[in-house]
Design a protein around this motif. Structure first.
Motif, PDB file in Angstrom:
ATOM      1  N   VAL A  29       0.786  -1.213   0.096  1.00  0.00           N
ATOM      2  CA  VAL A  29       0.047   0.361   0.176  1.00  0.00           C
ATOM      3  C   VAL A  29       1.009   0.938   0.482  1.00  0.00           C
ATOM      4  O   VAL A  29       0.819   2.012  -0.969  1.00  0.00           O
ATOM      5  CB  VAL A  29      -1.447   0.002   1.415  1.00  0.00           C
ATOM      6  CG1 VAL A  29      -1.913   1.087   1.267  1.00  0.00           C
ATOM      7  CG2 VAL A  29      -1.881  -1.169   1.146  1.00  0.00           C
ATOM      8  N   GLY A 205      -4.067   0.371   5.842  1.00  0.00           N
ATOM      9  CA  GLY A 205      -3.902   1.394   4.261  1.00  0.00           C
ATOM     10  C   GLY A 205      -3.689   2.418   6.402  1.00  0.00           C
ATOM     11  O   GLY A 205      -4.193   2.203   6.678  1.00  0.00           O
ATOM     12  N   GLY A 275      -3.934   4.125  -2.491  1.00  0.00           N
ATOM     13  CA  GLY A 275      -3.327   3.276  -1.647  1.00  0.00           C
ATOM     14  C   GLY A 275      -5.215   2.664  -1.192  1.00  0.00           C
ATOM     15  O   GLY A 275      -4.927   1.012  -0.770  1.00  0.00           O
ATOM     16  N   GLU A 278      -4.971  -0.435  -3.920  1.00  0.00           N
ATOM     17  CA  GLU A 278      -4.476  -1.469  -2.998  1.00  0.00           C
ATOM     18  C   GLU A 278      -4.502  -2.307  -1.589  1.00  0.00           C
ATOM     19  O   GLU A 278      -4.551  -3.718  -1.606  1.00  0.00           O
ATOM     20  CB  GLU A 278      -2.993  -0.641  -3.210  1.00  0.00           C
ATOM     21  CG  GLU A 278      -1.756  -1.859  -2.777  1.00  0.00           C
ATOM     22  CD  GLU A 278      -1.273  -3.449  -3.489  1.00  0.00           C
ATOM     23  OE1 GLU A 278      -0.825  -4.048  -3.440  1.00  0.00           O
ATOM     24  OE2 GLU A 278      -1.961  -3.003  -4.612  1.00  0.00           O
ATOM     25  N   CYS A 279      -5.171  -1.586  -0.916  1.00  0.00           N
ATOM     26  CA  CYS A 279      -5.996  -2.525   0.198  1.00  0.00           C
ATOM     27  C   CYS A 279      -7.045  -3.097   0.010  1.00  0.00           C
ATOM     28  O   CYS A 279      -6.901  -4.502   0.374  1.00  0.00           O
ATOM     29  CB  CYS A 279      -6.491  -0.986   0.978  1.00  0.00           C
ATOM     30  SG  CYS A 279      -5.128   0.253   1.528  1.00  0.00           S
TER      31      CYS A 279
END
Length: 411
Positions: A29, A205, A275, A278-279
């Motif tokens: 992240v 995150g 971010g 990606e989490c």
């Protein structure tokens, strides 16, 4: 004129964040958030927004088209949901079982709703029958209910609440900031009309982006709100009952920005988008159920460990979130001083609490990237050393061994 020397580059100390949140983010992240920026209407940007929407449908377990991010902390998502769904004077019912129920009530009052609350003692949750009695009595437009309240560590069961709201014609909103990703959550199956969360707990995150999902019914309510221009009466004054008071948190405009028309509302927080994407990607790559099971296992290990150290656990453990436990601070141990030693000597952060629990409990989290065996065992070993330093009599390696036994049994 002299000036102080410029500070050097940012260089945070190494920390293992084992409190109620924020937590240590997944390394991928952080890497995603360092990716280059693009323009807000660059094809890569709009494609990433679309990808992120689909990923969060998987996280929420929903088919809702209106699944987006609100730029800001988890509280931004809460405020967007409540202010966009509730007109002044409409009734909102908030069952309060911790600090964050009080927050929902406050935000609803700021939206000029007629707010009704019911309460249970901290450490307990509501029965479905208690909620249905209140819904039948109050007849709210919106039921606003926290799922997991980190102030008490309790996890309110939601599986029967959607049907209750449907029977009585109420919208059903939940704040899942502390619970999403680490505890069971079924937006569609449970009949949620709106749900919001944050990245800084089980999703692994940083704080700064709030995932939100809205049912078709909730979207109808949101888009029916007039713009402020359309809400101006003939005498030139605004019709307070019609438009969303906040421009930034107007979900109607936010949905237009994320929707196919891509109407400009704000400049999307690009690095936070990366971010948040990606989490969700990390969670779904591991497997949604597998991540929840990992949180369940880490929470069980931490629970066994603190009990083996002789610490009393606060609240109804049967309704505790997987990802955080509250333990009573032993008599004679200065709670804040012990937390400071844990941070300064071991680089580990745990939390205190609020209101009636302030100074009475520590809250120890096992969530996101830190819901893993080495983090649990390291925290218990350090906690044992700190407790002993302040005169508490604890069994040698008792917490570590009890937690390790939980992991061994699950292997």
């Amino acid at each position: 004129m002299t000036h102080a020397p410029l500070p050097g580059p940012i260089d945070p100390p190494a920390r293992l964040l084992m409190g109620p949140g924020p937590i240590s983010a997944y390394p991928s992240v952080l890497r995603a958030m360092s990716a280059p920026l693009v323009g807000q209407y660059d094809p890569f940007m709009t494609a990433t927004m679309t990808e992120t929407q689909e990923l969060y449908r998987g996280v929420w377990s929903t088919r809702n088209e209106a699944t987006v991010l609100v730029d800001g902390t988890s509280r931004a998502g809460i405020e967007a949901a409540i202010t966009s769904l509730v007109r002044p004077g409409e009734r909102v019912l908030v069952p309060v079982f911790g600090r964050f129920g009080h927050l929902l009530a406050e935000i609803a009052r700021r939206a000029m709703a007629e707010v009704h609350t019911i309460e249970v003692p901290w450490g307990q949750v509501f029965t479905p029958s208690a909620i249905e009695e209140a819904v039948a009595r109050v007849r709210p437009h919106l039921l606003a209910l926290v799922q997991g309240d980190t102030s008490t560590t309790m996890n309110q069961p939601l599986d029967e609440i959607g049907a209750i709201c449907a029977r009585h014609g109420a919208l059903f909103y939940t704040d899942a900031t502390a619970s999403l990703g680490g505890n069971d959550f079924e937006a569609d199956a449970w009949g949620l009309d709106a749900a919001t969360a944050g990245l800084q707990k089980c999703l692994g995150g940083p704080s700064g982006s709030s995932p939100i999902t809205l049912s078709d019914r909730a979207v109808e309510v949101v888009v029916a709100r007039k713009s402020i221009e359309a809400g101006i009466r003939e005498d030139g004054d605004p019709d307070a009952a019609d438009f969303v008071r906040s421009n930034y948190f107007d979900l109607g405009q936010i949905l237009d920005y994320w929707g196919p028309r891509r109407l400009n509302h704000h400049t999307e927080a690009t690095s936070m988008l990366y971010g948040a994407r990606e989490c969700a990607r990390v969670l779904l790559a591991e497997g949604r159920d597998a991540v929840i099971d990992r949180h369940r296992l880490a929470g069980a290990a931490m629970l066994a460990g603190v009990r083996a150290l002789g610490l009393e656990v606060f609240g109804d453990v049967a309704h505790k979130m997987h990802n955080v436990v509250a333990v009573e601070i032993p008599d004679g141990v200065p709670g804040d001083a012990a937390r400071t030693v844990l941070l300064e000597d071991f680089g580990i952060e745990i939390g205190t609490s609020f209101g009636p629990l302030h100074g009475r409990v520590w809250r120890i989290g096992t969530m996101g990237y830190n819901a893993r065996q080495d983090a649990v065992l390291t925290t218990l070993a350090a906690l044992e050393a700190v407790l002993r330093r302040f005169g508490a009599k604890v069994p040698v390696a008792g917490g570590v061994e009890a937690a390790a036994d939980v992991y061994r049994a699950a292997a």
